[in-house]
Design a protein around this motif. Structure first.
Motif, PDB file in Angstrom:
ATOM      1  N   VAL A  95      31.818  44.338  36.082  1.00 55.10           N
ATOM      2  CA  VAL A  95      30.607  43.524  36.138  1.00 55.10           C
ATOM      3  C   VAL A  95      29.438  44.450  36.464  1.00 55.10           C
ATOM      4  O   VAL A  95      29.504  45.210  37.430  1.00 55.10           O
ATOM      5  CB  VAL A  95      30.718  42.418  37.213  1.00 55.10           C
ATOM      6  N   PRO A  96      28.358  44.408  35.665  1.00 51.94           N
ATOM      7  CA  PRO A  96      27.229  45.298  35.924  1.00 51.94           C
ATOM      8  C   PRO A  96      26.524  44.968  37.237  1.00 51.94           C
ATOM      9  O   PRO A  96      26.578  43.849  37.723  1.00 51.94           O
ATOM     10  CB  PRO A  96      26.297  45.044  34.729  1.00 51.94           C
ATOM     11  N   GLY A  97      25.858  45.970  37.780  1.00 55.44           N
ATOM     12  CA  GLY A  97      25.085  45.770  39.001  1.00 55.44           C
ATOM     13  C   GLY A  97      25.647  46.553  40.163  1.00 55.44           C
ATOM     14  O   GLY A  97      26.727  47.151  40.082  1.00 55.44           O
ATOM     15  N   ASN A  98      24.889  46.548  41.270  1.00 56.93           N
ATOM     16  CA  ASN A  98      25.282  47.309  42.458  1.00 56.93           C
ATOM     17  C   ASN A  98      25.537  46.437  43.677  1.00 56.93           C
ATOM     18  O   ASN A  98      25.833  46.969  44.750  1.00 56.93           O
ATOM     19  CB  ASN A  98      24.189  48.330  42.799  1.00 56.93           C
ATOM     20  N   ALA A  99      25.385  45.124  43.540  1.00 61.00           N
ATOM     21  CA  ALA A  99      25.580  44.241  44.692  1.00 61.00           C
ATOM     22  C   ALA A  99      27.036  44.284  45.145  1.00 61.00           C
ATOM     23  O   ALA A  99      27.943  44.570  44.358  1.00 61.00           O
ATOM     24  CB  ALA A  99      25.190  42.810  44.325  1.00 61.00           C
ATOM     25  N   ASP A 100      27.255  43.994  46.434  1.00 55.83           N
ATOM     26  CA  ASP A 100      28.622  44.014  46.970  1.00 55.83           C
ATOM     27  C   ASP A 100      29.511  43.006  46.249  1.00 55.83           C
ATOM     28  O   ASP A 100      30.668  43.285  45.945  1.00 55.83           O
ATOM     29  CB  ASP A 100      28.595  43.706  48.472  1.00 55.83           C
ATOM     30  N   PHE A 101      28.961  41.798  45.996  1.00 49.16           N
ATOM     31  CA  PHE A 101      29.716  40.765  45.283  1.00 49.16           C
ATOM     32  C   PHE A 101      28.987  40.402  44.000  1.00 49.16           C
ATOM     33  O   PHE A 101      27.817  40.018  44.018  1.00 49.16           O
ATOM     34  CB  PHE A 101      29.896  39.517  46.155  1.00 49.16           C
ATOM     35  N   ARG A 102      29.691  40.539  42.884  1.00 48.88           N
ATOM     36  CA  ARG A 102      29.076  40.278  41.576  1.00 48.88           C
ATOM     37  C   ARG A 102      29.867  39.247  40.757  1.00 48.88           C
ATOM     38  O   ARG A 102      29.457  38.867  39.673  1.00 48.88           O
ATOM     39  CB  ARG A 102      28.962  41.590  40.781  1.00 48.88           C
ATOM     40  N   ARG A 103      31.008  38.817  41.308  1.00 41.11           N
ATOM     41  CA  ARG A 103      31.847  37.860  40.583  1.00 41.11           C
ATOM     42  C   ARG A 103      32.496  36.917  41.602  1.00 41.11           C
ATOM     43  O   ARG A 103      32.754  37.293  42.744  1.00 41.11           O
ATOM     44  CB  ARG A 103      32.924  38.598  39.793  1.00 41.11           C
ATOM     45  N   ALA A 104      32.746  35.668  41.164  1.00 44.22           N
ATOM     46  CA  ALA A 104      33.349  34.687  42.072  1.00 44.22           C
ATOM     47  C   ALA A 104      34.346  33.810  41.324  1.00 44.22           C
ATOM     48  O   ALA A 104      34.167  33.498  40.148  1.00 44.22           O
ATOM     49  CB  ALA A 104      32.275  33.809  42.701  1.00 44.22           C
ATOM     50  N   ILE A 105      35.395  33.431  42.040  1.00 41.82           N
ATOM     51  CA  ILE A 105      36.402  32.497  41.519  1.00 41.82           C
ATOM     52  C   ILE A 105      36.567  31.379  42.545  1.00 41.82           C
ATOM     53  O   ILE A 105      36.747  31.640  43.741  1.00 41.82           O
ATOM     54  CB  ILE A 105      37.751  33.197  41.297  1.00 41.82           C
ATOM     55  N   ILE A 106      36.467  30.138  42.073  1.00 36.56           N
ATOM     56  CA  ILE A 106      36.680  28.982  42.937  1.00 36.56           C
ATOM     57  C   ILE A 106      37.874  28.193  42.383  1.00 36.56           C
ATOM     58  O   ILE A 106      37.893  27.852  41.202  1.00 36.56           O
ATOM     59  CB  ILE A 106      35.441  28.075  42.990  1.00 36.56           C
ATOM     60  N   ILE A 107      38.856  27.945  43.232  1.00 42.02           N
ATOM     61  CA  ILE A 107      40.010  27.129  42.841  1.00 42.02           C
ATOM     62  C   ILE A 107      40.034  25.901  43.740  1.00 42.02           C
ATOM     63  O   ILE A 107      40.326  25.998  44.935  1.00 42.02           O
ATOM     64  CB  ILE A 107      41.336  27.901  42.960  1.00 42.02           C
ATOM     65  N   GLU A 108      39.699  24.743  43.175  1.00 39.87           N
ATOM     66  CA  GLU A 108      39.683  23.503  43.957  1.00 39.87           C
ATOM     67  C   GLU A 108      41.076  22.894  44.033  1.00 39.87           C
ATOM     68  O   GLU A 108      41.833  22.904  43.066  1.00 39.87           O
ATOM     69  CB  GLU A 108      38.700  22.514  43.335  1.00 39.87           C
ATOM     70  N   GLN A 109      41.380  22.331  45.210  1.00 39.68           N
ATOM     71  CA  GLN A 109      42.693  21.720  45.473  1.00 39.68           C
ATOM     72  C   GLN A 109      43.801  22.696  45.067  1.00 39.68           C
ATOM     73  O   GLN A 109      44.699  22.373  44.283  1.00 39.68           O
ATOM     74  CB  GLN A 109      42.826  20.392  44.731  1.00 39.68           C
ATOM     75  N   ALA A 110      43.717  23.891  45.629  1.00 39.59           N
ATOM     76  CA  ALA A 110      44.637  24.971  45.261  1.00 39.59           C
ATOM     77  C   ALA A 110      46.091  24.620  45.548  1.00 39.59           C
ATOM     78  O   ALA A 110      47.006  25.167  44.927  1.00 39.59           O
ATOM     79  CB  ALA A 110      44.252  26.254  46.004  1.00 39.59           C
ATOM     80  N   GLU A 111      46.322  23.681  46.468  1.00 44.35           N
ATOM     81  CA  GLU A 111      47.708  23.340  46.811  1.00 44.35           C
ATOM     82  C   GLU A 111      48.415  22.601  45.680  1.00 44.35           C
ATOM     83  O   GLU A 111      49.643  22.445  45.723  1.00 44.35           O
ATOM     84  CB  GLU A 111      47.757  22.506  48.107  1.00 44.35           C
ATOM     85  N   THR A 112      47.664  22.155  44.656  1.00 46.19           N
ATOM     86  CA  THR A 112      48.300  21.476  43.521  1.00 46.19           C
ATOM     87  C   THR A 112      48.914  22.466  42.530  1.00 46.19           C
ATOM     88  O   THR A 112      49.610  22.052  41.601  1.00 46.19           O
ATOM     89  CB  THR A 112      47.283  20.588  42.779  1.00 46.19           C
ATOM     90  N   MET A 113      48.672  23.757  42.737  1.00 45.97           N
ATOM     91  CA  MET A 113      49.274  24.760  41.858  1.00 45.97           C
ATOM     92  C   MET A 113      50.789  24.826  42.096  1.00 45.97           C
ATOM     93  O   MET A 113      51.255  24.630  43.214  1.00 45.97           O
ATOM     94  CB  MET A 113      48.674  26.146  42.117  1.00 45.97           C
ATOM     95  N   SER A 114      51.525  25.137  41.042  1.00 50.34           N
ATOM     96  CA  SER A 114      52.971  25.323  41.177  1.00 50.34           C
ATOM     97  C   SER A 114      53.249  26.579  42.003  1.00 50.34           C
ATOM     98  O   SER A 114      52.371  27.434  42.182  1.00 50.34           O
ATOM     99  CB  SER A 114      53.612  25.474  39.794  1.00 50.34           C
TER     100      SER A 114
END
Length: 216
Positions: free
Chosen positions: A86-105
């Motif tokens: 991901v281009p740029g110099n910021a510490d965080f440049r990408r994000a992943i959100i998983i809602e209700q993660a406990e429903t995953m197998s």
């Protein structure tokens, strides 16, 4: 100016602490309707330096919802995604959100675990869970935790007083037990919210005669 959600003071304090020293993996817990998704969006927006409204179409934000069915393939695609630069110099440049993660197998959770064990330096992962006990202990042990707590009645009355009557607000407050996401859904008449549907069914049953209740 960021669109800051309403926070219980303890929740707000923990969110502020996380933003001061952000980690790569965060778990937000609270019942359905607590407003976990709004808190996640606020945190991501702060870290990426964008308005929350732009997150849905952000090229470097992946948002997975449990109603879509989070599969092992989704997690594998996530693993491929984080390998891209991901281009740029910021510490965080990408994000992943998983809602209700406990429903995953278990299979999907184990695949997610590999990502948590070696998190990319520029990526923050936020999980939400209404039943965190259903997550693998190895996942919860690798995340920071913030509980999304209910708000006081006076706070919510002040928030919604311009749009709804005091009677409507009081009724919604007691049905939602102070959880702002559910309270807003009740006031707006959002029939798609799972708990709103359950509450409406319960109200219909209570309003029915004894004979009608027994036959349902």
């Amino acid at each position: 100016n960021y669109m800051k959600p309403l926070f219980h003071p303890t929740t707000g304090s923990h969110v502020a602490q996380f933003l001061t020293q952000p980690g790569h993996a965060l778990l937000l817990t609270g019942p359905t309707g607590a407003g976990k998704g709004s808190v996640a969006a606020y945190i991501i927006a702060q870290l990426l330096g964008v308005e929350p409204v732009f997150l849905a179409n952000h090229p470097h934000v992946l948002w997975l919802h449990d109603h879509e069915g989070i599969s092992i393939e989704d997690v594998r695609n996530m693993q491929k995604l984080v390998q891209l630069k991901v281009p740029g110099n910021a510490d965080f440049r990408r994000a992943i959100i998983i809602e209700q993660a406990e429903t995953m197998s278990n299979e999907a959770q184990n695949a997610l675990l590999k990502l948590l064990e070696e998190p990319p330096a520029d990526t923050v992962l936020i999980l939400t869970a209404s039943y965190p006990g259903q997550l693998l202990p190895t996942i919860t042990s690798r995340t920071q935790h913030i509980a999304v707590l209910p708000l006081a009645q006076k706070v919510l009355e002040a928030t919604f007083s311009d749009l709804y009557t005091k009677t409507q607000i009081t009724k919604a407050y007691f049905l939602s037990e102070g959880y702002v996401g559910l309270m807003q859904a009740l006031l707006e008449g959002d029939e798609d919210h799972p708990l709103v549907a359950q509450i409406n069914t319960a109200k219909q049953l209570l309003a029915a005669s004894t004979f009608e209740r027994l036959t349902k």
